[in-house]
Write a protein that holds these residues in place. Structure first.
Motif, PDB file in Angstrom:
ATOM      1  N   ILE A   1       8.437  77.408  -7.548  1.00  0.00           N
ATOM      2  CA  ILE A   1       9.807  76.214  -6.808  1.00  0.00           C
ATOM      3  C   ILE A   1      10.650  76.725  -6.808  1.00  0.00           C
ATOM      4  O   ILE A   1      10.949  77.910  -7.377  1.00  0.00           O
ATOM      5  N   GLU A   2      11.483  75.683  -6.447  1.00  0.00           N
ATOM      6  CA  GLU A   2      12.144  76.931  -5.802  1.00  0.00           C
ATOM      7  C   GLU A   2      13.641  75.928  -5.567  1.00  0.00           C
ATOM      8  O   GLU A   2      14.154  74.728  -5.535  1.00  0.00           O
ATOM      9  N   GLY A   3      14.787  75.636  -6.628  1.00  0.00           N
ATOM     10  CA  GLY A   3      15.647  75.180  -6.691  1.00  0.00           C
ATOM     11  C   GLY A   3      17.119  75.291  -5.584  1.00  0.00           C
ATOM     12  O   GLY A   3      17.398  77.404  -5.343  1.00  0.00           O
ATOM     13  N   THR A   4      17.231  74.700  -3.950  1.00  0.00           N
ATOM     14  CA  THR A   4      17.664  75.234  -3.292  1.00  0.00           C
ATOM     15  C   THR A   4      19.109  74.129  -3.289  1.00  0.00           C
ATOM     16  O   THR A   4      19.267  73.216  -4.331  1.00  0.00           O
ATOM     17  N   GLY A   5      19.784  74.666  -2.277  1.00  0.00           N
ATOM     18  CA  GLY A   5      20.530  73.625  -2.228  1.00  0.00           C
ATOM     19  C   GLY A   5      21.443  73.595  -3.198  1.00  0.00           C
ATOM     20  O   GLY A   5      22.154  72.096  -3.844  1.00  0.00           O
ATOM     21  N   ILE A   6      22.481  75.032  -3.221  1.00  0.00           N
ATOM     22  CA  ILE A   6      23.077  74.580  -4.696  1.00  0.00           C
ATOM     23  C   ILE A   6      24.695  74.732  -4.388  1.00  0.00           C
ATOM     24  O   ILE A   6      24.623  74.637  -2.532  1.00  0.00           O
ATOM     25  N   GLY A   7      25.869  73.740  -5.657  1.00  0.00           N
ATOM     26  CA  GLY A   7      26.885  73.114  -4.711  1.00  0.00           C
ATOM     27  C   GLY A   7      27.729  74.384  -4.526  1.00  0.00           C
ATOM     28  O   GLY A   7      26.819  75.598  -4.173  1.00  0.00           O
TER      29      GLY A   7
ATOM     30  N   SER B   1      19.220  79.099   0.557  1.00  0.00           N
ATOM     31  CA  SER B   1      18.467  77.665   0.940  1.00  0.00           C
ATOM     32  C   SER B   1      18.812  76.495   1.340  1.00  0.00           C
ATOM     33  O   SER B   1      18.815  75.561   0.671  1.00  0.00           O
ATOM     34  N   ARG B   2      20.906  76.913   1.462  1.00  0.00           N
ATOM     35  CA  ARG B   2      21.566  75.531   1.330  1.00  0.00           C
ATOM     36  C   ARG B   2      22.343  74.780   2.358  1.00  0.00           C
ATOM     37  O   ARG B   2      22.624  73.972   2.039  1.00  0.00           O
ATOM     38  N   GLY B   3      21.764  76.100   3.628  1.00  0.00           N
ATOM     39  CA  GLY B   3      22.519  75.189   4.540  1.00  0.00           C
ATOM     40  C   GLY B   3      21.969  73.127   5.288  1.00  0.00           C
ATOM     41  O   GLY B   3      23.171  72.240   5.595  1.00  0.00           O
ATOM     42  N   ALA B   4      20.880  73.313   5.157  1.00  0.00           N
ATOM     43  CA  ALA B   4      20.274  71.825   5.402  1.00  0.00           C
ATOM     44  C   ALA B   4      20.571  70.736   4.537  1.00  0.00           C
ATOM     45  O   ALA B   4      21.508  70.204   4.892  1.00  0.00           O
TER      46      ALA B   4
END
Ligand code: FES
Ligand code: FES
Lengths: 177, 784
Positions: free
Chosen positions: B470-476, B542-545
């Motif tokens: 699992i991966e926490g993505t799209g961090i602020g 992994s935050r761009g999209a």
């Protein structure tokens, strides 16, 4: 320029900077003559002296293939050659691939169709390796042969699968022409 | 209204990159430009007794030679990267020790790793600059070298940075449940040590900086091959003491990043300073040998772990104490270390969990996050344990996984941990058992097991290995977008997150195009330039999209609404009765009576001809900053089938399958490309790549002849399947995808190799699984 090229003048506390030689060559169809230092790498000559920055430099020690160009039709790593060695040669770089009107050639188009590039830094080197392979091998290659053909080019982004698809597509569209 | 989102729209980036007309930082040429070369330490740990730059300074064509003392009072030393410090509630919760440990711009009295910058030469060209570098004489007094974190931790060990008192830079502990009582209830326990080595992200383009100072307007223009231009701008401003708005940092075409370009480096501060000092543009391009030594490395964790479980395979508790060997400095607080702690349990329900992390300093290149950032290390630990548990119980590892999965009906699942952003870590959705099922169907698991038995009788060793993440993505904290329509009717979207291969120009234009009902060709996306909008964060984790994509969607939607309102005034029709399509707005009832986006854009201008409704600001532009409520959790399964040559220890990957959930897929071709590329890097980590230092702290793997990047011969075509659980945490339902591919391969391949060698009961506790290492393990097992 890497430490390897420094190695050429290790004991030169003082370097003969006036030492220039003349080279005459044909680059992308254009004849030219230039005065250069003998130690100048061919990759630097193309990029810095001629402004052909499409040829990229990824490692400067002959492994990554990003600097691949054609010298007399053969694919060559321009970071491993001195510009003086290209005297009298015919050179082709990535800038020569598309047509005058800007349209992409078969392999470039196949790269775009197959998402065969991400950051695009390795791409010119791949295109030139493949260009030379396709010139020398008219028959559709097997998967193994394709992998072999690009095994001297590193790509850190794509994982190669789409480059392989692009080469297959380039062959089939060439054969159907 | 999705017409382009979800489609394989061809990339807008490709044309320039295919024709050699892209501009990478090394391609920038400016009038009167000087070039820099850097003298780097050849010692891992030494006092600098003297630096003699006299000969270098006299060398013809040399403009300047600077050492640390020349920067004093001009360039401030680095502070820690505040961008990565812990939110206060997380700090409260885990009460970490984190000692400040920023690095010097240039080494002054002492060097602490091979490759550390000591002096910078500026000359008329690179050749002359390198000649002059060779003329600098440094007198070193060698100090004892630390390359083993266990040695470095010892009380008697020499201390690398005296002000830290010892070499333990950070320490933290995370606790969930009651570990002691859980261990008492266990039928079995396993204790082991698992190691993920030091690797290097190695984008194919090295780092590089070009800077130019324009006196007339006091503007400093910097081009850098970076993932974080805004961060570079902010540190130049702070450390060189400039008005921030006078600095423009551009990340032009960037040839890959993967994490190492997500830091601010000394060169990004000093080269701009030198351009100002000499009133000449200065360029510095790192060569690959410098890159291997001085661009930051990553991973390098050793976990001492103990797991408690029941005879039916239920995992009761997990206890872990790990060291992260961070090299000579750590400016990233607990970034990777805490990621490892937060992700280690992965998809599994492990109610009792205790993990202690220590970041230890040694005489190596500092570490930073690299694709996966602490997760591949954690997954390697967890998924090797699953296989070890299965061995112990003599069951198929798949059964152990199934026994312990978080179930779909338990979603959203509260992990009882804080995430690194200070929010509660709650997995929002997903169906892990189904994901595994899908993966096993693609590989034909049952059939493979049959085949494996048959092949073994013929002396052929094939094996299958599964891993999940699992991966926490799209961090602020945020990412912004400005969407506007110019006076020619063309749509522009500017974002703060800059790409380096991720296809922002294409995917973000798809999002915007759908809002306006136009083709992506009518939208131009710009990024990688701090002059585009006031704030930006960057592309990493992994935050761009997730972040830039959401910002573009919201800004586009708001601008569309504004345009409908203006068109309403122009056409004297209520906006609700209007339709926007193909660059035109018209009454639903009367499509022939339309106004174009261009006409609306002109009517949005202030002045007497404005048709902007009362109470609305004039202008054809909307800015939106998307602030994610928390990260969104991607997940996936990797299955590797390998063959081991028992004689040589050589591993061949026969098949590789990935099932993943990244929420809404914006462009399948791009998503699949990210996964294939990530897997290739993961395979490198599993089988080939390792940064090795000898006992003197000399880098042994300093070229592409020693540090093996996978070629087309080593990377299989990954077969993929998708799950699409839309994230409720952003308006477009996406989850990040950039890193996932790289997270599992070390674990899946190690598991597959162990599975292949099951008759010999080989345990793989570290990667890369090089032929000589595997051959040693085989010989050892055979001797028993
Ligand atoms: S730059 Fe020439 S082979 Fe890498
Ligand atoms: S596309 Fe980035 S290195 Fe190949």
């Amino acid at each position: 320029m890497s430490v390897f090229s420094i190695g050429m003048n290790v004991n030169a506390d003082r370097i003969e900077q006036q030492n220039v030689v003349s080279v005459a060559l044909n680059v992308n169809g254009e004849k030219m003559e230039r005065q250069i230092e003998p130690r100048l790498l061919l990759s630097d000559f193309l990029r810095d002296d001629l402004g052909l920055t499409g040829t990229h430099v990824g490692c400067e020690h002959g492994v990554c293939g990003a600097c691949t160009i054609l010298v007399n039709g053969e694919s060559v790593r321009s970071c491993l050659m001195l510009a003086v060695q290209a005297d009298g040669c015919e050179i082709k770089t990535v800038e020569s691939l598309s047509s005058k009107d800007g349209s992409l050639n078969t392999i470039q188009q196949a790269f775009a169709n197959n998402h065969a590039l991400q950051c695009g830094f390795c791409t010119p080197g791949f295109l030139m390796s493949i260009e030379s392979y396709m010139k020398n091998n008219s028959k559709q290659p097997s998967d193994e042969e394709i992998k072999e053909c690009i095994s001297g080019n590193l790509c850190r982004c794509t994982g190669y699968s789409n480059i392989i698809s692009a080469i297959k597509e380039a062959y089939s569209s060439k054969n159907s022409q | 209204m999705s017409k382009y989102v979800g489609q394989n729209v061809k990339r807008k980036e490709d044309y320039r990159l295919l024709t050699g007309t892209g501009i990478f930082v090394a391609d920038i040429r400016l009038d009167n430009m000087a070039e820099a070369a850097i003298l780097r330490s050849t010692y891992a740990h030494a006092k600098i007794k003297n630096i003699d730059i006299s000969k270098a300074k006299e060398y013809e064509g040399v403009i300047d030679v600077v050492i640390a003392s020349d920067l004093e009072g001009k360039v401030k030393p680095f502070t820690e990267f505040v961008e990565f410090t812990l939110p206060s509630n997380l700090e409260q919760e885990i009460k970490p020790t984190i000692k400040r440990n920023p690095e010097p711009m240039l080494a002054k009295d002492k060097v602490t790793f091979v490759g550390q910058a000591i002096a910078i030469v500026v000359a008329n060209n690179r050749y002359l600059a390198e000649d002059a570098v060779a003329l600098i004489k440094v007198e070193y007094e060698p100090l004892p070298v630390l390359t083993d974190p266990y040695e470095a931790k010892k009380e008697a060990a020499p201390v690398i940075h005296a002000e830290l008192n010892n070499n333990i830079q950070s320490h933290f502990e995370v606790k969930v449940g009651n570990i002691e009582s859980a261990f008492r209830q266990a039928d079995y326990t396993i204790k082991t040590q698992l190691k993920t080595p030091r690797v290097s992200g190695n984008p194919l383009e090295t780092r590089g900086v070009v800077a130019e100072y324009e006196e007339r307007s006091s503007q400093l223009q910097v081009w850098s091959s970076t993932q974080v231009p805004y961060m570079v701008r902010s540190y130049i401003s702070k450390l060189v003491n400039l008005v921030e708005d006078n600095i423009r940092v551009v990340a032009p075409d960037v040839g890959g990043g993967f994490g190492p370009k997500c830091a601010v480096y000394p060169e990004e501060i000093v080269i701009p300073y030198l351009a100002m000092k000499h009133k000449r543009p200065v360029k510095w391009i790192e060569d690959r040998l410098e890159h291997m030594q001085s661009t930051r490395h990553s991973r390098d964790q050793v976990h001492d772990v103990e797991v408690a479980f029941k005879s039916d395979g239920t995992i009761l508790a997990l206890k872990d104490h790990f060291l992260l060997d961070n090299g000579a400095h750590n400016s990233f607080a607990l970034c990777c270390a805490y990621n490892s702690a937060a992700h280690l349990r992965g998809m599994y329900k492990i109610p009792n969990y205790n993990i202690v992390g220590e970041i230890v300093l040694t005489n190596k290149t500092p570490n930073v996050p690299y694709r996966g950032a602490g997760r591949p290390e954690a997954v390697f630990v967890m998924d090797r344990l699953i296989y070890m548990i299965a061995d112990k119980l003599n069951v198929d590892p798949i059964e152990v996984s199934r026994k312990n999965f978080i179930q779909p009906e338990e979603m959203p699942y509260e992990t009882d941990l804080f995430y690194r952003d200070g929010t509660h870590m709650v997995l929002e959705n997903g169906d892990y058992p189904e994901g595994l099922k899908q993966a096993l169907n693609i590989v034909g698991y049952e059939q493979f097991r049959q085949e494996q038995i048959e092949e073994r009788t013929k002396g052929r060793y094939i094996g299958i290995g599964v891993s999940s993440y699992i991966e926490g993505t799209g961090i602020g904290p945020h990412e912004g977008a400005v969407v506007r329509v110019d006076s020619s009717g063309h749509i522009l979207a500017y974002v703060g997150s800059s790409p380096h291969g991720q296809s922002h120009e294409t995917t973000l234009s798809q999002i915007c195009a759908d809002e306006f009902g136009v083709s992506p060709d009518q939208v131009t996306v710009k990024a990688g330039d701090t002059s585009l909008l006031p704030y930006g964060v960057g592309t990493f984790a992994s935050r761009g999209a997730v972040t830039a994509g959401s910002a573009v969607q919201v800004a586009s939607k708001r601008l569309r609404e504004k345009f409908l309102a203006i068109a309403g005034e122009m056409l004297e029709v209520a906006p609700n009765d209007l339709e926007m399509k193909e660059g035109k707005v018209y009454p639903k009832a009367l499509p022939s009576k339309f106004v174009t986006l261009r006409e609306i854009a002109l009517a949005a201008k202030p002045g007497p001809r404005s048709k902007v409704p009362e109470g609305m600001e004039p202008g054809a532009s909307v800015t939106h900053y998307f602030i994610p409520p928390s990260v969104t959790f991607s997940s996936g399964f990797h299955v590797a089938i390998v063959e081991v040559d028992k004689q040589t220890g050589f591993v061949t990957i026969l098949k590789y399958v990935v099932i993943h959930d990244c929420g809404r897929v914006l462009n399948p071709m791009v998503v699949d490309g990210q996964i294939q590329g990530g897997v290739a890097q993961g395979i490198g980590g599993a089988l080939y790549e390792e940064i090795i230092y000898d006992e003197n702290g000399q880098l042994v793997t300093g070229t592409y002849m020693d540090y093996l990047i996978p070629t087309a011969m080593e990377v299989p075509v990954v077969e993929m399947g998708h799950q699409e659980f839309l994230s409720p945490r952003n308006p477009i339902g996406v989850k990040g995808v950039g890193e996932g591919g790289a997270i599992c391969p070390p674990a899946s391949i190690a598991n597959a190799v162990c599975d292949a060698m099951k008759p010999l009961n080989i345990k793989i506790n570290s990667v890369p699984i090089s032929p000589n290492r595997l051959r040693d393990l085989i010989q050892l097992a055979e001797a028993q």
